[in-house]
Write a protein that holds these residues in place. Structure first.
Motif, PDB file in Angstrom:
ATOM      1  N   VAL A 140       0.844  -1.198   0.000  1.00  0.00           N
ATOM      2  CA  VAL A 140       0.000   0.000   0.000  1.00  0.00           C
ATOM      3  C   VAL A 140       0.880   1.250   0.000  1.00  0.00           C
ATOM      4  CG1 VAL A 140      -1.669   1.350   1.328  1.00  0.00           C
ATOM      5  CG2 VAL A 140      -1.960  -1.124   1.094  1.00  0.00           C
ATOM      6  N   TYR A 141       1.892   1.249   0.829  1.00  0.00           N
ATOM      7  CA  TYR A 141       2.785   2.409   0.916  1.00  0.00           C
ATOM      8  C   TYR A 141       3.431   2.714  -0.438  1.00  0.00           C
ATOM      9  CZ  TYR A 141       6.738   5.337   2.223  1.00  0.00           C
ATOM     10  OH  TYR A 141       7.650   6.366   2.282  1.00  0.00           O
ATOM     11  N   LYS A 142       4.054   1.716  -1.021  1.00  0.00           N
ATOM     12  CA  LYS A 142       4.778   1.924  -2.277  1.00  0.00           C
ATOM     13  C   LYS A 142       3.862   2.390  -3.397  1.00  0.00           C
ATOM     14  CE  LYS A 142       8.308  -1.560  -1.217  1.00  0.00           C
ATOM     15  NZ  LYS A 142       8.899  -2.860  -1.615  1.00  0.00           N
ATOM     16  N   THR A 143       2.660   1.815  -3.450  1.00  0.00           N
ATOM     17  CA  THR A 143       1.716   2.170  -4.510  1.00  0.00           C
ATOM     18  C   THR A 143       1.135   3.562  -4.292  1.00  0.00           C
ATOM     19  OG1 THR A 143       1.118  -0.162  -4.746  1.00  0.00           O
ATOM     20  CG2 THR A 143      -0.376   1.449  -5.732  1.00  0.00           C
ATOM     21  N   LEU A 144       0.735   3.854  -3.067  1.00  0.00           N
ATOM     22  CA  LEU A 144       0.073   5.112  -2.758  1.00  0.00           C
ATOM     23  C   LEU A 144       1.008   6.309  -2.841  1.00  0.00           C
ATOM     24  CD1 LEU A 144      -2.624   6.359  -1.815  1.00  0.00           C
ATOM     25  CD2 LEU A 144      -1.885   5.967   0.539  1.00  0.00           C
ATOM     26  N   PHE A 145       2.213   6.161  -2.318  1.00  0.00           N
ATOM     27  CA  PHE A 145       3.134   7.296  -2.236  1.00  0.00           C
ATOM     28  C   PHE A 145       4.223   7.271  -3.304  1.00  0.00           C
ATOM     29  CE2 PHE A 145       1.604   6.501   2.146  1.00  0.00           C
ATOM     30  CZ  PHE A 145       0.836   7.661   2.289  1.00  0.00           C
ATOM     31  N   GLY A 146       4.220   6.246  -4.163  1.00  0.00           N
ATOM     32  CA  GLY A 146       5.207   6.183  -5.232  1.00  0.00           C
ATOM     33  C   GLY A 146       6.628   6.223  -4.721  1.00  0.00           C
ATOM     34  N   ASP A 147       6.851   5.509  -3.623  1.00  0.00           N
ATOM     35  CA  ASP A 147       8.143   5.575  -2.945  1.00  0.00           C
ATOM     36  C   ASP A 147       8.643   4.156  -2.642  1.00  0.00           C
ATOM     37  OD1 ASP A 147      10.360   6.318  -1.471  1.00  0.00           O
ATOM     38  OD2 ASP A 147       9.209   6.855   0.327  1.00  0.00           O
ATOM     39  N   PRO A 148       9.229   3.489  -3.627  1.00  0.00           N
ATOM     40  CA  PRO A 148       9.648   2.089  -3.438  1.00  0.00           C
ATOM     41  C   PRO A 148      10.789   1.894  -2.456  1.00  0.00           C
ATOM     42  CG  PRO A 148      10.440   2.930  -5.531  1.00  0.00           C
ATOM     43  CD  PRO A 148       9.500   3.970  -4.998  1.00  0.00           C
ATOM     44  N   THR A 149      11.563   2.938  -2.185  1.00  0.00           N
ATOM     45  CA  THR A 149      12.709   2.801  -1.282  1.00  0.00           C
ATOM     46  C   THR A 149      12.477   3.441   0.083  1.00  0.00           C
ATOM     47  OG1 THR A 149      13.731   4.814  -2.163  1.00  0.00           O
ATOM     48  CG2 THR A 149      14.319   2.731  -3.222  1.00  0.00           C
ATOM     49  N   PHE A 150      11.271   3.936   0.334  1.00  0.00           N
ATOM     50  CA  PHE A 150      10.913   4.533   1.625  1.00  0.00           C
ATOM     51  C   PHE A 150      11.764   5.757   1.964  1.00  0.00           C
ATOM     52  CE2 PHE A 150       9.611   0.149   1.680  1.00  0.00           C
ATOM     53  CZ  PHE A 150       8.352   0.166   2.267  1.00  0.00           C
ATOM     54  N   LYS A 151      12.214   6.467   0.952  1.00  0.00           N
ATOM     55  CA  LYS A 151      13.071   7.627   1.198  1.00  0.00           C
ATOM     56  C   LYS A 151      12.317   8.784   1.843  1.00  0.00           C
ATOM     57  CE  LYS A 151      12.477   9.701  -3.431  1.00  0.00           C
ATOM     58  NZ  LYS A 151      11.769  10.896  -2.929  1.00  0.00           N
ATOM     59  N   ASN A 152      10.990   8.805   1.716  1.00  0.00           N
ATOM     60  CA  ASN A 152      10.210   9.907   2.284  1.00  0.00           C
ATOM     61  C   ASN A 152       9.780   9.662   3.725  1.00  0.00           C
ATOM     62  OD1 ASN A 152      10.375  11.410  -0.050  1.00  0.00           O
ATOM     63  ND2 ASN A 152       8.444  10.672  -0.887  1.00  0.00           N
ATOM     64  N   THR A 153      10.201   8.549   4.287  1.00  0.00           N
ATOM     65  CA  THR A 153       9.826   8.226   5.660  1.00  0.00           C
ATOM     66  C   THR A 153      10.889   8.714   6.637  1.00  0.00           C
ATOM     67  OG1 THR A 153       8.586   6.263   4.970  1.00  0.00           O
ATOM     68  CG2 THR A 153       9.276   6.362   7.268  1.00  0.00           C
ATOM     69  N   TRP A 154      10.467   9.537   7.585  1.00  0.00           N
ATOM     70  CA  TRP A 154      11.379   9.974   8.636  1.00  0.00           C
ATOM     71  C   TRP A 154      11.536   8.848   9.656  1.00  0.00           C
ATOM     72  CZ3 TRP A 154      13.775  14.469   7.854  1.00  0.00           C
ATOM     73  CH2 TRP A 154      13.142  15.472   7.121  1.00  0.00           C
ATOM     74  N   TRP A 155      12.761   8.624  10.083  1.00  0.00           N
ATOM     75  CA  TRP A 155      13.001   7.679  11.168  1.00  0.00           C
ATOM     76  C   TRP A 155      13.120   8.476  12.463  1.00  0.00           C
ATOM     77  CZ3 TRP A 155      15.805   2.505  10.847  1.00  0.00           C
ATOM     78  CH2 TRP A 155      15.391   1.802   9.702  1.00  0.00           C
ATOM     79  N   ILE A 156      12.379   8.079  13.486  1.00  0.00           N
ATOM     80  CA  ILE A 156      12.389   8.815  14.746  1.00  0.00           C
ATOM     81  C   ILE A 156      12.676   7.853  15.896  1.00  0.00           C
ATOM     82  CG2 ILE A 156      10.784  10.560  13.894  1.00  0.00           C
ATOM     83  CD1 ILE A 156       8.599   9.115  15.494  1.00  0.00           C
ATOM     84  N   PRO A 157      13.073   8.381  17.056  1.00  0.00           N
ATOM     85  CA  PRO A 157      13.335   7.516  18.212  1.00  0.00           C
ATOM     86  C   PRO A 157      12.069   6.763  18.634  1.00  0.00           C
ATOM     87  CG  PRO A 157      14.261   9.690  18.543  1.00  0.00           C
ATOM     88  CD  PRO A 157      13.399   9.787  17.324  1.00  0.00           C
TER      89      PRO A 157
END
Length: 281
Positions: A140-157
């Motif tokens: 769902v993530y890859k299709t919806l956001f067009g982001d196959p490498t998850f580069k737009n996801t912030w990593w947080i503590p």
């Protein structure tokens, strides 16, 4: 008369001194001073003894809890607009809480997970009301956001959501409907903003991007086929730049350093830009 050997020794000392001064200069964090201590609505401020950055909004001071939150709002990466004020000036603005991630942001934890009942790999979408929508799966993530490498996801503590109250909203179950607040890029190069429960889109012009501090590097690659086009975003809009606030669930103790590689204190947490791997299932 100075001998050749003495000349060489003096030259080495001079070079060593210059190098040492260069290292000192490189470690000095730039100070952004305000001669008359004038602070206006919308200003970013800090004090000389504390690198916590505050946004002045509605007559209150709002703290940025993490560097990633600051970046999500499109403020200058070099902190060039941050004003340094006295503690007395800062104290004239009552505490208004913490700044929420910008609507349309995506984040996940780093190890144990950031929300009870969800795995560490779960990714959450931030709504216009500062609520979290868990994304159902990697597909769902890859299709919806067009982001196959998850580069737009912030990593947080992993402790992020134990410090703040982010209400949990409904899951994003499929890629059929684009979520409100999503800033995206079309195949033809135009940038758009999704509105009206995913039924409309607004073209965001270059002026609109600049005025509202949209981060084009994090725009989702999307299609708006079947959606209705609304009015374009051509200038600053209060609804797009007014931040939502978070209620802290623990005592404050987080700061944003003026340089990611030289944190202001041991409590600094600067989320990295590295991409995620998977999501809920």
């Amino acid at each position: 008369m100075i001998s050749d050997n003495e000349n060489k020794k003096m030259s080495k000392k001079l070079i060593t001194s210059i190098v040492a001064l260069s290292f000192v200069a490189a470690l000095v964090v730039p100070a952004f001073s305000v001669g008359a201590q004038t602070v206006s609505e919308g200003d970013l401020v800090k004090t000389a003894i504390d690198d916590t950055i505050y946004l002045i909004q509605g007559g209150k001071r709002l703290a940025f809890p993490y560097l990633s939150v600051y970046r999500s709002w499109g403020y200058p990466a070099d902190f060039g607009t941050v004003k340094t004020v006295t503690q007395a000036v800062l104290d004239t603005y009552p505490d208004g809480g913490y700044v929420c991630f910008r609507p349309g942001s995506l984040f996940r934890g780093t190890g144990a997970g950031v929300y009870p009942g969800y795995e560490a790999r779960a990714v959450f979408y931030v709504t216009n009301d500062c609520e979290l929508r868990p994304v159902r799966s990697a597909t769902v993530y890859k299709t919806l956001f067009g982001d196959p490498t998850f580069k737009n996801t912030w990593w947080i503590p992993d402790t992020f959501l134990s410090r703040f109250t982010y209400p949990l909203a409904s899951k994003i179950e499929s890629a059929a409907v684009l979520p409100d607040g999503l800033f995206g890029k079309l195949a033809d190069g135009r940038y758009v903003l999704i509105t009206d429960n995913g039924t409309k889109y607004r073209v965001v012009t270059s002026a609109g991007i600049s005025a509202n501090r949209f981060v084009t590097a994090r725009a989702a690659n999307i299609s708006v086929a079947g959606l209705t086009e609304g009015t374009s975003v051509t200038g600053v809009e209060s609804a797009l730049v007014t931040v939502k606030t978070l209620v802290p669930s623990v005592a404050p103790g987080l700061t944003v350093a003026l340089a990611p590689d030289t944190p202001a204190a041991a409590t600094i947490v600067a989320a990295s830009d590295i991409g995620g791997q998977a999501l809920i299932d």
